[in-house]
Design a protein around this motif. Sequence first.
Motif, PDB file in Angstrom:
ATOM      1  N   TRP A 244      27.536 -22.746  21.909  1.00  0.00           N
ATOM      2  CA  TRP A 244      27.151 -22.237  23.227  1.00  0.00           C
ATOM      3  C   TRP A 244      25.811 -21.508  23.151  1.00  0.00           C
ATOM      4  O   TRP A 244      24.997 -21.583  24.074  1.00  0.00           O
ATOM      5  CB  TRP A 244      28.241 -21.304  23.758  1.00  0.00           C
ATOM      6  N   GLU A 245      25.583 -20.815  22.042  1.00  0.00           N
ATOM      7  CA  GLU A 245      24.295 -20.122  21.866  1.00  0.00           C
ATOM      8  C   GLU A 245      23.162 -21.144  21.764  1.00  0.00           C
ATOM      9  O   GLU A 245      22.070 -20.944  22.316  1.00  0.00           O
ATOM     10  CB  GLU A 245      24.355 -19.260  20.610  1.00  0.00           C
ATOM     11  N   ALA A 246      23.422 -22.258  21.057  1.00  0.00           N
ATOM     12  CA  ALA A 246      22.406 -23.309  20.926  1.00  0.00           C
ATOM     13  C   ALA A 246      22.078 -23.929  22.278  1.00  0.00           C
ATOM     14  O   ALA A 246      20.929 -24.281  22.550  1.00  0.00           O
ATOM     15  CB  ALA A 246      22.891 -24.385  19.953  1.00  0.00           C
ATOM     16  N   LEU A 247      23.077 -24.056  23.136  1.00  0.00           N
ATOM     17  CA  LEU A 247      22.843 -24.632  24.458  1.00  0.00           C
ATOM     18  C   LEU A 247      21.861 -23.794  25.257  1.00  0.00           C
ATOM     19  O   LEU A 247      21.036 -24.322  26.012  1.00  0.00           O
ATOM     20  CB  LEU A 247      24.159 -24.739  25.236  1.00  0.00           C
ATOM     21  N   MET A 248      21.920 -22.486  25.066  1.00  0.00           N
ATOM     22  CA  MET A 248      21.051 -21.601  25.835  1.00  0.00           C
ATOM     23  C   MET A 248      19.611 -21.612  25.343  1.00  0.00           C
ATOM     24  O   MET A 248      18.746 -20.988  25.941  1.00  0.00           O
ATOM     25  CB  MET A 248      21.622 -20.184  25.850  1.00  0.00           C
ATOM     26  N   LYS A 249      19.350 -22.357  24.272  1.00  0.00           N
ATOM     27  CA  LYS A 249      17.977 -22.505  23.794  1.00  0.00           C
ATOM     28  C   LYS A 249      17.327 -23.778  24.317  1.00  0.00           C
ATOM     29  O   LYS A 249      16.182 -24.069  23.967  1.00  0.00           O
ATOM     30  CB  LYS A 249      17.960 -22.475  22.257  1.00  0.00           C
ATOM     31  N   ILE A 250      18.055 -24.525  25.145  1.00  0.00           N
ATOM     32  CA  ILE A 250      17.469 -25.706  25.781  1.00  0.00           C
ATOM     33  C   ILE A 250      16.742 -25.228  27.035  1.00  0.00           C
ATOM     34  O   ILE A 250      17.373 -24.702  27.949  1.00  0.00           O
ATOM     35  CB  ILE A 250      18.544 -26.735  26.179  1.00  0.00           C
ATOM     36  N   PRO A 251      15.430 -25.371  27.101  1.00  0.00           N
ATOM     37  CA  PRO A 251      14.694 -24.849  28.260  1.00  0.00           C
ATOM     38  C   PRO A 251      15.122 -25.518  29.567  1.00  0.00           C
ATOM     39  O   PRO A 251      15.509 -26.692  29.580  1.00  0.00           O
ATOM     40  CB  PRO A 251      13.235 -25.195  27.928  1.00  0.00           C
ATOM     41  N   MET A 252      15.043 -24.784  30.625  1.00  0.00           N
ATOM     42  CA  MET A 252      15.294 -25.344  31.950  1.00  0.00           C
ATOM     43  C   MET A 252      14.322 -26.492  32.202  1.00  0.00           C
ATOM     44  O   MET A 252      13.139 -26.399  31.898  1.00  0.00           O
ATOM     45  CB  MET A 252      15.110 -24.263  33.014  1.00  0.00           C
ATOM     46  N   GLY A 253      14.854 -27.598  32.726  1.00  0.00           N
ATOM     47  CA  GLY A 253      14.023 -28.760  32.972  1.00  0.00           C
ATOM     48  C   GLY A 253      13.929 -29.689  31.779  1.00  0.00           C
ATOM     49  O   GLY A 253      13.249 -30.702  31.824  1.00  0.00           O
ATOM     50  N   GLN A 254      14.623 -29.348  30.677  1.00  0.00           N
ATOM     51  CA  GLN A 254      14.651 -30.182  29.486  1.00  0.00           C
ATOM     52  C   GLN A 254      16.096 -30.563  29.172  1.00  0.00           C
ATOM     53  O   GLN A 254      17.040 -29.982  29.717  1.00  0.00           O
ATOM     54  CB  GLN A 254      14.040 -29.450  28.295  1.00  0.00           C
ATOM     55  N   VAL A 255      16.280 -31.529  28.281  1.00  0.00           N
ATOM     56  CA  VAL A 255      17.613 -31.941  27.876  1.00  0.00           C
ATOM     57  C   VAL A 255      17.650 -32.097  26.361  1.00  0.00           C
ATOM     58  O   VAL A 255      16.616 -32.165  25.705  1.00  0.00           O
ATOM     59  CB  VAL A 255      18.033 -33.275  28.542  1.00  0.00           C
ATOM     60  N   SER A 256      18.857 -32.145  25.819  1.00  0.00           N
ATOM     61  CA  SER A 256      19.056 -32.357  24.398  1.00  0.00           C
ATOM     62  C   SER A 256      20.226 -33.326  24.217  1.00  0.00           C
ATOM     63  O   SER A 256      20.815 -33.786  25.193  1.00  0.00           O
ATOM     64  CB  SER A 256      19.331 -31.022  23.691  1.00  0.00           C
ATOM     65  N   THR A 257      20.560 -33.616  22.954  1.00  0.00           N
ATOM     66  CA  THR A 257      21.672 -34.525  22.667  1.00  0.00           C
ATOM     67  C   THR A 257      22.712 -33.807  21.802  1.00  0.00           C
ATOM     68  O   THR A 257      22.437 -32.756  21.202  1.00  0.00           O
ATOM     69  CB  THR A 257      21.193 -35.775  21.912  1.00  0.00           C
ATOM     70  N   TYR A 258      23.893 -34.416  21.712  1.00  0.00           N
ATOM     71  CA  TYR A 258      24.964 -33.843  20.908  1.00  0.00           C
ATOM     72  C   TYR A 258      24.541 -33.777  19.434  1.00  0.00           C
ATOM     73  O   TYR A 258      24.816 -32.787  18.746  1.00  0.00           O
ATOM     74  CB  TYR A 258      26.237 -34.685  21.057  1.00  0.00           C
ATOM     75  N   GLY A 259      23.851 -34.815  18.962  1.00  0.00           N
ATOM     76  CA  GLY A 259      23.402 -34.837  17.578  1.00  0.00           C
ATOM     77  C   GLY A 259      22.403 -33.745  17.279  1.00  0.00           C
ATOM     78  O   GLY A 259      22.448 -33.116  16.211  1.00  0.00           O
TER      79      GLY A 259
END
Length: 283
Positions: free
Chosen positions: A202-217
Amino acid sequence: METQDQLNYKRIASAIDYIKGNFKGQPSLDEIAEHVHLSPFHFQRLFTEWAGTSPKKFLQYISVAHAKRMLMENRSTLFETAYETGLSGTSRLHDLFVNIEGMTPAEYKHGGKNLSVNYSFAESPFGNLIVASTAKGICYMAFEDNEVQALENLILRFPNAFFVRKLDLIQQNALFIFQNDWTKIAEIKLHLKGTDFQLKVWEALMKIPMGQVSTYGTIAKQVEHPNASRAVGTAIGSNPVAFLIPCHRVIQSTGLFGGYMWGNTRKTAIIGWESARTSHLLP
């Protein structure tokens, strides 16, 4: 009785579903407007007011091609550099001001025994939600139209807690985010019930900037479990705080948006909405 905001969101969600279902045919403004029973003029105005951009532009933001571009951009170290050098005060990086405080082992074990939880209901651009807090921070936020069901779901998470229907300052500061007001973000804390692994995810999710996306990997690598994509997906799926912990920003490596606890259409709407609001900040 539905409010105008609720009705508007339902129309927008219906339009998004239509766009997704007919994406290959590139539906015209007239076709989408007809689907939601509005004139093209009124639909264009409503959609632009809600999304901050035109239906045509929004269509681009929710396309697989755009998602793939965002994934490519997220591989750079620009974000990490900005964060480390103290440039995280922009709205694009606002999430990093949200701090996580895990519950004590005793609180975790006893289902919130002796814990007092305030809760209230609110509207957001993506539908109604319930938000709950302890004295330490936000402990739950979920999109839910049915208030009875929303409260039941909250109680299931903290079966031994004491609940009070009350809108407190902690909740108010969190809800400002839906008004594009980031001034209170530094005052938001999350008081979460989870395993050490879940808290890391959950902490890692909050490092994804707004307007950007990431993947499970990518998230799996960030929490130093590169082969645990499935476990990461499970942790993401158990996220107790919608939007503030932005699990909606995690998509498949193919660019497809994938599932979402609170509905795939809502996930698409949020990603497009955030992209529209940060498009002027993108490289």
